[in-house]
Design a protein around this motif. Structure first.
Motif, mmCIF file in Angstrom:
data_model
loop_
_atom_site.group_PDB
_atom_site.id
_atom_site.type_symbol
_atom_site.label_atom_id
_atom_site.label_comp_id
_atom_site.label_asym_id
_atom_site.label_seq_id
_atom_site.Cartn_x
_atom_site.Cartn_y
_atom_site.Cartn_z
ATOM 1 N N ASN A 166 0.856 -1.083 0.082
ATOM 2 C CA ASN A 166 -0.050 -0.108 0.024
ATOM 3 C C ASN A 166 0.868 1.265 0.161
ATOM 4 O O ASN A 166 0.391 2.468 -0.809
ATOM 5 N N THR A 167 1.932 1.460 0.845
ATOM 6 C CA THR A 167 2.502 2.526 1.133
ATOM 7 C C THR A 167 3.876 2.624 0.077
ATOM 8 O O THR A 167 4.446 3.626 0.005
ATOM 9 N N ARG A 168 4.581 1.352 -0.248
ATOM 10 C CA ARG A 168 5.646 1.501 -1.181
ATOM 11 C C ARG A 168 6.719 2.406 -0.669
ATOM 12 O O ARG A 168 7.218 3.440 -1.059
ATOM 13 N N PRO A 169 7.291 1.881 0.610
ATOM 14 C CA PRO A 169 8.429 2.747 1.218
ATOM 15 C C PRO A 169 9.698 2.788 0.227
ATOM 16 O O PRO A 169 10.171 1.716 -0.334
ATOM 17 N N LEU A 170 10.291 3.939 0.079
ATOM 18 C CA LEU A 170 11.426 4.098 -0.492
ATOM 19 C C LEU A 170 12.782 4.395 0.206
ATOM 20 O O LEU A 170 13.693 4.390 -0.188
ATOM 21 N N ILE A 208 13.960 -4.938 -2.967
ATOM 22 C CA ILE A 208 12.976 -5.602 -3.572
ATOM 23 C C ILE A 208 11.580 -4.699 -3.961
ATOM 24 O O ILE A 208 10.909 -5.062 -4.932
ATOM 25 N N VAL A 209 11.293 -4.215 -2.805
ATOM 26 C CA VAL A 209 9.935 -3.175 -3.186
ATOM 27 C C VAL A 209 10.329 -2.339 -4.279
ATOM 28 O O VAL A 209 9.075 -2.150 -5.185
ATOM 29 N N LYS A 210 11.452 -1.743 -4.482
ATOM 30 C CA LYS A 210 11.679 -1.032 -5.721
ATOM 31 C C LYS A 210 11.423 -1.636 -7.084
ATOM 32 O O LYS A 210 11.022 -1.074 -7.971
ATOM 33 N N ALA A 215 22.698 1.746 -4.533
ATOM 34 C CA ALA A 215 22.837 -0.040 -4.537
ATOM 35 C C ALA A 215 21.734 -0.588 -5.472
ATOM 36 O O ALA A 215 21.897 -1.544 -5.680
ATOM 37 N N ALA A 216 20.984 0.225 -6.206
ATOM 38 C CA ALA A 216 19.943 -0.351 -7.046
ATOM 39 C C ALA A 216 20.529 -1.076 -8.252
ATOM 40 O O ALA A 216 20.699 -2.295 -8.132
ATOM 41 N N VAL A 217 20.785 -0.226 -8.987
ATOM 42 C CA VAL A 217 20.775 -0.993 -10.461
ATOM 43 C C VAL A 217 21.837 -2.221 -10.624
ATOM 44 O O VAL A 217 21.270 -3.300 -10.967
ATOM 45 N N ALA A 218 23.151 -2.020 -10.612
ATOM 46 C CA ALA A 218 23.789 -3.019 -11.211
ATOM 47 C C ALA A 218 24.318 -4.310 -10.425
ATOM 48 O O ALA A 218 25.073 -5.039 -10.734
ATOM 49 N N ASP A 219 23.746 -4.460 -9.089
ATOM 50 C CA ASP A 219 24.086 -5.442 -8.298
ATOM 51 C C ASP A 219 22.993 -6.875 -8.322
ATOM 52 O O ASP A 219 22.401 -6.606 -9.163
ATOM 53 N N GLY A 220 23.526 -7.678 -7.516
ATOM 54 C CA GLY A 220 22.989 -9.263 -7.845
ATOM 55 C C GLY A 220 21.508 -8.979 -7.532
ATOM 56 O O GLY A 220 20.733 -10.001 -8.194
#
Lengths: 230, 220
Positions: free
Chosen positions: B127-131, B158-160, B182-187
């Motif tokens: 519902n809230t999608r914390p970022l 994961i949420v993102k 930390a988002a894009v290029a990692d595992g």
């Protein structure tokens, strides 16, 4: 925030509605009775969701009204205790802040459940704003700010005539100790944890200061006193 | 016996004749997204039926809809159209036939990463999608004692990935701090979920690549 409630009721279809398809007549009757209304200790109904079963119609004496035993589901608004929900600040007074969600307005964040230490400031025009005085920073609970809040308590007031006390009259303008009108369903929320309150506070440069202050032991557990500062 | 009262105008119903019984006071939780879709469908269906009646010349014969019901739908729709919901301006939420897929994907991704959250926390994530960590902390009780910082960031990741992250859909709430890099290029991107999402984007022939990049191309 929402749940499905199952109800069993006796739907009355009046002769003037006999031309309607049965399903529609039943749906309309249910929506007329329940939509946008609070069921005591159940929640605020949004509307008819689905039909489970309907009996054959039984015609009452004298009126020609057809009574149908119906089992159906409703969509109901009722956040659970501890749920984090979104709303906007609609007004403030000495005892706390009123929050609104548009479709539901009876939400209160009392002074005791706001970040400590907070106090009110008297703005021009006589309105009040609550301000969280965190260390050296001032964080404002401004009107129309979108906020996250935590549901702490539900308060149900049975306003039906049967519950009316004999020596009192229902004065709909009467206010209780907290300056609030009597209403069937009220949510008491808190904005006292890191991450709650206006979104703005937790983004950008002031976010760190806010986080520090929220955790600082001297700020936790302080009661908020009402002060008038011009 | 329960009682009904209108939050705006309190009128006693004919209590003596009020026989209704609550057989289930609410055991199924719906997400905001479910309710938003439901409201839209109700309004669309009502409009469709009304138009049909007009065509058949039955307007005014079948009486109009209850005003309080229309009001309730309008008010809820208004709330659901506000920009703080995760689906606002978010390409991940459009064109999905299976609405529950995103919820399941979220559940599966957290499960695969051994991050245990209770059902209510999962619903609030949806519902809230914390970022950001502060907001995550409001949803996950005792977050610091249950998860270390790395795991907390993993949850946000994961949420993102499943629900959309904010920057690519022009969300002003997106925070440009350490967590996002930390988002894009990692595992994390190789999680089954993220791949599933990418397949849809890739179908346009944009080619494979890191998640965020694809979504910006898709946006454009």
């Amino acid at each position: 925030m929402y749940t499905i409630v199952t109800v069993a009721d006796v739907v009355e279809i009046h002769p003037r509605d006999f031309h309607k398809p049965s399903k529609r007549a039943i749906e309309d009757w249910i929506n007329t009775k329940y939509a946008d209304k609070v069921i005591h200790k159940i929640g605020l109904c949004v509307g008819f969701h689905s039909l489970i079963s309907a009996s054959e119609g039984l015609i009452g004496h004298g009126t020609g009204i057809v009574n149908v035993n119906v089992d159906f589901r409703l969509i109901v608004f009722r956040p659970f205790k501890g749920e984090i929900i979104r709303g906007t600040i609609s007004s403030s007074n000495e005892s706390g802040i009123h929050m609104s969600m548009g479709f539901f307005e009876d939400i209160v964040a009392p002074a005791a459940l706001l970040f400590g230490p907070s106090q009110t400031e008297l703005e021009e025009g006589g309105s009040r704003t609550w301000v969280w005085k965190a260390d050296e920073n001032d964080f404002y609970f401004d009107r129309t700010e979108k906020c996250l809040m935590r549901v702490e308590q539900e308060t149900w007031t049975d306003l039906s005539p049967q519950m009316k006390k004999l020596d009192e009259d229902f004065d709909m303008e009467a206010r209780d100790a907290a300056g609030l009108r009597s209403c069937p369903y009220r949510l008491t929320v808190s904005m006292a944890l890191t991450g709650l309150g206006p979104d703005l506070w937790w983004l950008g440069e002031q976010a760190e200061a806010a986080e520090e202050a929220a955790k600082a032991p001297e700020n936790v557990g302080e009661t908020n006193e009402v002060e008038m500062t011009a | 016996m329960s009682r009904i009262s209108n939050p705006r105008y309190v009128q006693g119903l004919n209590e003596a004749n009020d026989h209704f019984i609550i057989t289930d006071p609410g055991s199924v939780m719906l997400s905001n997204h479910d309710v938003m879709n439901w409201v839209q469908e109700q309004k669309a269906h009502a409009r469709q039926v009304d138009e049909q009646e007009e065509r058949e010349g039955l307007t005014g014969v079948v009486s109009g809809r209850p005003a309080n019901w229309l009001h309730a739908l309008d008010k809820v729709e208004e709330y659901m159209n506000r920009d703080f919901h995760p689906w606002h301006n978010n390409p991940k939420y459009t064109g999905r036939k299976d609405r529950n897929k995103m919820y399941r994907d979220l559940m599966v991704a957290l499960d695969d990463a051994d991050l245990e959250l209770v059902k209510t926390e999962l619903l609030m994530l949806f519902n809230t999608r914390p970022l950001t960590l502060p907001v995550l902390g409001t949803i996950v009780e005792e977050m610091d004692s249950r998860f270390d910082e790395e795991e907390q960031l993993q949850i946000l990741e994961i949420v993102k990935n499943v629900l959309g992250g904010g920057e690519e859909d022009g969300d002003t709430d997106a925070v440009a701090d350490g967590e996002d890099t930390a988002a894009v290029a990692d595992g994390e991107d190789t999680a089954a979920v993220a791949d599933g999402e990418d397949m849809d984007a890739v179908a346009d022939g944009e080619g494979a690549g890191p998640v965020a990049k694809e979504e910006t191309m898709h946006e454009a």
